[in-house]
Design a protein around this motif. Structure first.
Motif, short mmCIF file in Angstrom:
data_model
loop_
_atom_site.label_atom_id
_atom_site.label_comp_id
_atom_site.label_asym_id
_atom_site.label_seq_id
_atom_site.Cartn_x
_atom_site.Cartn_y
_atom_site.Cartn_z
N ILE A 466 1.01 -1.32 -0.02
CA ILE A 466 -0.09 0.02 -0.15
C ILE A 466 0.89 1.24 0.09
CG2 ILE A 466 -1.46 1.30 1.30
CD1 ILE A 466 -2.80 -1.50 2.35
N ASP A 467 1.86 1.22 0.67
CA ASP A 467 2.73 2.37 0.91
C ASP A 467 3.56 2.60 -0.30
OD1 ASP A 467 3.93 4.52 2.51
OD2 ASP A 467 5.83 3.17 2.21
N ALA A 481 -5.05 -2.83 -3.27
CA ALA A 481 -4.29 -3.57 -2.33
C ALA A 481 -4.84 -3.47 -0.90
CB ALA A 481 -2.90 -3.26 -2.35
N PHE A 482 -5.42 -2.26 -0.77
CA PHE A 482 -6.24 -2.12 0.71
C PHE A 482 -7.13 -2.88 0.84
CE2 PHE A 482 -9.04 -0.16 3.59
CZ PHE A 482 -8.17 -0.13 4.79
N THR A 483 -8.11 -3.26 -0.15
CA THR A 483 -9.33 -3.96 -0.02
C THR A 483 -8.91 -5.52 0.13
OG1 THR A 483 -9.16 -4.31 -2.55
CG2 THR A 483 -10.60 -2.62 -1.60
N ALA A 491 -1.66 -1.00 10.44
CA ALA A 491 -0.41 -0.42 9.58
C ALA A 491 -1.09 -0.19 8.30
CB ALA A 491 0.71 -1.21 9.84
N ALA A 492 -1.69 -1.16 7.69
CA ALA A 492 -2.45 -0.97 6.64
C ALA A 492 -3.45 0.22 6.72
CB ALA A 492 -3.32 -2.22 6.03
N TRP A 493 -4.29 0.46 7.34
CA TRP A 493 -5.15 1.39 7.54
C TRP A 493 -4.49 2.80 7.69
CZ3 TRP A 493 -10.73 1.22 7.66
CH2 TRP A 493 -10.99 0.00 7.83
N ASN A 494 -3.31 2.88 8.41
CA ASN A 494 -2.59 3.84 8.55
C ASN A 494 -2.08 4.39 7.20
OD1 ASN A 494 -3.26 4.22 11.08
ND2 ASN A 494 -1.21 3.62 11.75
N ALA A 495 -1.23 3.58 6.54
CA ALA A 495 -0.56 3.62 5.34
C ALA A 495 -1.65 3.94 4.18
CB ALA A 495 -0.06 2.25 4.65
N MET A 496 -2.76 3.67 4.38
CA MET A 496 -3.82 4.13 3.26
C MET A 496 -4.34 5.63 3.65
SD MET A 496 -5.27 2.92 0.49
CE MET A 496 -5.08 4.48 -0.34
N ILE A 497 -4.50 6.03 4.85
CA ILE A 497 -4.87 7.28 5.37
C ILE A 497 -3.68 8.39 4.94
CG2 ILE A 497 -5.30 8.80 7.49
CD1 ILE A 497 -6.73 6.33 8.62
#
Length: 716
Positions: A466-467, A481-483, A491-497
């Motif tokens: 995601i990053d 990728a986030f889905t 960490a995935a939520w944070n990377a997307m935000i």
């Protein structure tokens, strides 16, 4: 006989008296407890024992075998065993236990088979030794079956060893099953299960068993306390166990194992001062104590001094000592000391240990300049006989940390060609390298490889993918990728935000945060940093203040300097300079140079000379050679027509030999990376590039005019 008499006159006259009275068995036993350890004297007495017509009985044989097995003198232990006419189960147990204690698996199983072939019946001690001799999970499963068939599979004495073996091999399911099926649970079994959970990072389950152990009234001992403290990462919890141990008398010489575990816990939890205090309370520190003290060192120089001290004391170092001292050494001035430690590793044979090799590779990465670090680490890597995935990960991390991102990608490619093993951490490291150089094509290829290899579902890989797409400007791919990411991967939520924030998609960032709260995912400091960055880019002051309040009141999170920097940047952008200064004054943290530079930049934009002077003075107090402070203040003075002040600043810069580093950027097109600097005319297509930029600028100016006239309403 003459030689024996001479030996006895030097050691123990009472043995001579026993031999004179034909009490050879007693003489043999007495020779075992002489100090210093005297195996040759025992050999001489045993020769006289045989010549005198005696033969070994199982009882005497067991005593001799046990003694020499404990000293790892297996040739003598085996010799006495073979000289025993009719060895019994206890004799076998002594030798099996000795081999097991020193990790010699093959003889353990051979002796067990021989015992059964002789028609002897194994007892609980036989099986306990057999369990201790297991190295692999498969061996433990076989022995577990033997224990069950022999009727000892559910007893505490055997079960504790089975649990330990299963847990060490990562098979927690079998360890837990053994624990639940045990019919005679005691504090040894409970301690084994606690340690098993902690070894496999199941810290909550380990703490549950410890609490259960106390509630059921089982006696706590130094081993159970040492076991539970090894899995604690909260210093307050560690202090509670410290208090229990103090009440039970395990400190101040009561138990060196518990003292060592406390030293380790305090160092691990960041309370190095407390760790040093625990070490100072040990009356006679062993090598484990010194190893943990090195871990608590405040810098590499102190760690090296402690290492020299323990060497002078004659203590034999182990691989953990070497790992701790290598991990502490960092900085260009420490390279010479690092090489000395490498020489010790080579001399003592520790370079074959995987984790020592990792620590050495990383040490060179932390000690050398960019190119030197890469070269030295590569030399260490190339000298390793059997390269593991851990060595590869350490090498890639060193290259990435040294900003040799392109080199790390090449190194990864070569590793794949050489058929080196990779894991999820390998992919997360190399994806980070691709993100740093915004290499979208290479990143996509590595993402595809992670999918084929099955490592795409690991949390670190999900986040790194995601990053990567966010930093490479492909927000659509990042969303896809986030889905597929795990819903509980914070960490995935944070990377997307953060990705939305970087792309100015503030509405999407806010919506994703709301969805995150609905899914009951607890946000952390990084989540709020992404939200504040979104607010900053969009100029949303009220929303930013709301998130800052929510951070503290709703989630009990303490804002860091980065959060305050976002708020001050936002207030400065929208011209609320007094509010920005008020925020700095009310901050519970001392502002750093970055905070003052943000304020100075805002003052320069909004032409606030008085506040700009204050910000510049504060900035130059912290960083006297910060060229940006001079440039920003000079621009501020120039905008106010204060030309004398401008000339004075520029003269000061010349005297200090300060000059602004030119701005730079790069872009990758296919497999070529194009670099650009300010006022750079070296690029072969610079004329076409400037022409394109001119057209883009003209288009932007025309768009602004249309927006001003009300004929164009789109967001720019």
């Amino acid at each position: 006989m003459k030689n024996l008499t001479l030996s006895l006159s030097r050691h123990e006259p009472s043995i001579q008296a026993l031999i004179t009275q034909n009490l050879h068995p007693q003489a043999l036993k007495t020779s075992l407890w002489l100090s210093p350890y005297s195996p040759l004297l025992t050999d001489q007495i045993y020769s006289h024992f045989i010549k005198s017509g005696h033969s070994l009985n199982p009882g005497l044989s067991t005593t001799l075998i046990s003694h020499f097995a404990k000293h790892a003198d297996f040739s003598r232990a085996l010799s006495f065993f073979l000289d025993t006419p009719k060895p019994d189960t206890i004799s076998f147990n002594s030798l099996i236990s000795g081999f097991a204690r020193f990790g010699k698996t093959a003889p353990v199983f051979e002796l067990f088979n021989e015992l059964r072939q002789l028609g002897l019946k194994p007892d609980v001690f036989t099986l306990s030794g057999l369990v201790k001799g297991c190295e692999r999970s498969e061996e433990n499963e076989i022995v577990h079956g033997v224990c069950l068939r022999s009727g000892f599979g559910n007893g505490a004495f055997v079960v504790s060893g089975l649990i330990e073996n299963y847990a060490k091999s990562g098979n927690l399911v079998s360890a837990d099953k053994c624990f639940r099926e045990c019919l005679d649970v005691d504090n040894v079994v409970l301690t084994a299960m606690i340690c098993g959970y902690f070894w496999n990072e199941e810290f909550d389950k380990g703490r549950e068993v410890f609490v259960k152990m106390r509630d059921l009234g089982f006696e706590l001992n130094e081993f159970s306390l040492t076991g539970v403290i090894s899995g604690l990462f909260d210093v307050k919890e560690g202090q509670q166990i410290h208090g229990i141990g103090l009440k039970m008398g395990y400190l101040y010489g009561g138990s060196i194992h518990f003292n060592n575990a406390l030293t380790s816990m305090y160092s691990r939890c960041g309370s190095k001062v407390e760790g040093v205090k625990m070490f100072d309370e040990i009356t006679d520190p062993d090598i484990v104590s010194w190893t943990e003290r090195i871990r608590a060192a405040f810098d590499g120089l102190e760690a090296f001094g402690l290492f020299k001290c323990l060497r002078r004391k004659g203590l034999r170092v182990n691989e953990y000592t070497m790992i701790n001292v290598l991990s502490a050494i960092a900085g260009e001035g420490m390279l010479c000391l690092g090489k000395q430690i490498q020489a010790v590793c080579l001399k003592e044979g520790f370079l074959k240990v995987v984790f020592v090799g990792n620590a050495l590779i990383c040490m060179y990465g932390k000690c050398g300049k960019m190119d030197d670090a890469s070269d030295e680490s590569r030399k260490v890597f190339s000298d390793i006989d059997k390269i593991s995935v851990m060595h590869l990960n350490a090498m890639l991390s060193t290259l990435v940390n040294a900003d040799c991102h392109a080199d790390s990608v090449d190194f990864f490619r070569n590793s794949l060609v050489s058929n080196l093993e990779v894991d999820s951490r390998t992919f997360s490291i190399i994806l980070k390298a691709c993100s740093a150089i915004t290499d979208l094509e290479q990143g996509r290829a590595i993402h595809s490889l992670a999918l084929k290899s099955g490592f795409n579902h690991y949390c670190f890989v999900e986040t790194a993918v995601i990053d990567l797409y966010c930093k490479c400007g492909s927000i659509g791919d990042a969303e896809k990728a986030f889905t597929y990411a795990s819903i509980d991967n914070l960490a995935a939520w944070n990377a997307m935000i953060t990705g939305y924030a970087q792309h100015g998609c503030y509405n999407e960032a806010f919506e994703l945060y709301d969805r995150m709260i609905e899914c009951r995912i607890e946000p952390d400091e990084i989540t709020y940093l992404g939200l504040l960055t979104s607010c900053c880019h969009a100029g949303l002051v009220q929303e930013a203040q709301s998130y800052m309040n929510s951070m503290v009141k709703c989630h009990c999170l303490i804002p860091h300097l980065e959060h305050y920097a976002c708020m001050i940047d936002l207030l400065g952008r929208v011209g609320l300079l007094e509010e920005a200064m008020k925020t700095i004054d009310q901050m519970p943290i001392k502002p750093d140079a970055r905070i003052w530079q943000i304020l100075l930049s805002a003052c320069s934009i909004h032409r606030n000379v008085d506040m700009g002077k204050v910000a510049a003075i504060k900035l130059l107090e912290l960083q006297p050679d910060n060229e940006s402070a001079y440039i920003l203040l000079s621009n501020l003075y120039a905008s106010a027509g204060m030309w004398n002040a401008v000339r004075k600043l520029r003269r000061e810069m010349k005297e200090k030999l300060l000059c602004k580093e030119p701005g730079s950027s790069w872009i990758q097109i296919r497999e070529s990376i194009h670099y650009f600097f300010a006022d750079d005319l070296l690029h072969p297509e610079h004329k076409e590039i400037f022409l394109g930029l001119t057209k883009l600028y003209e288009h932007m100016q025309a768009s602004k005019l249309m927006e001003h006239d009300g004929t164009f309403l789109g967001d720019l």
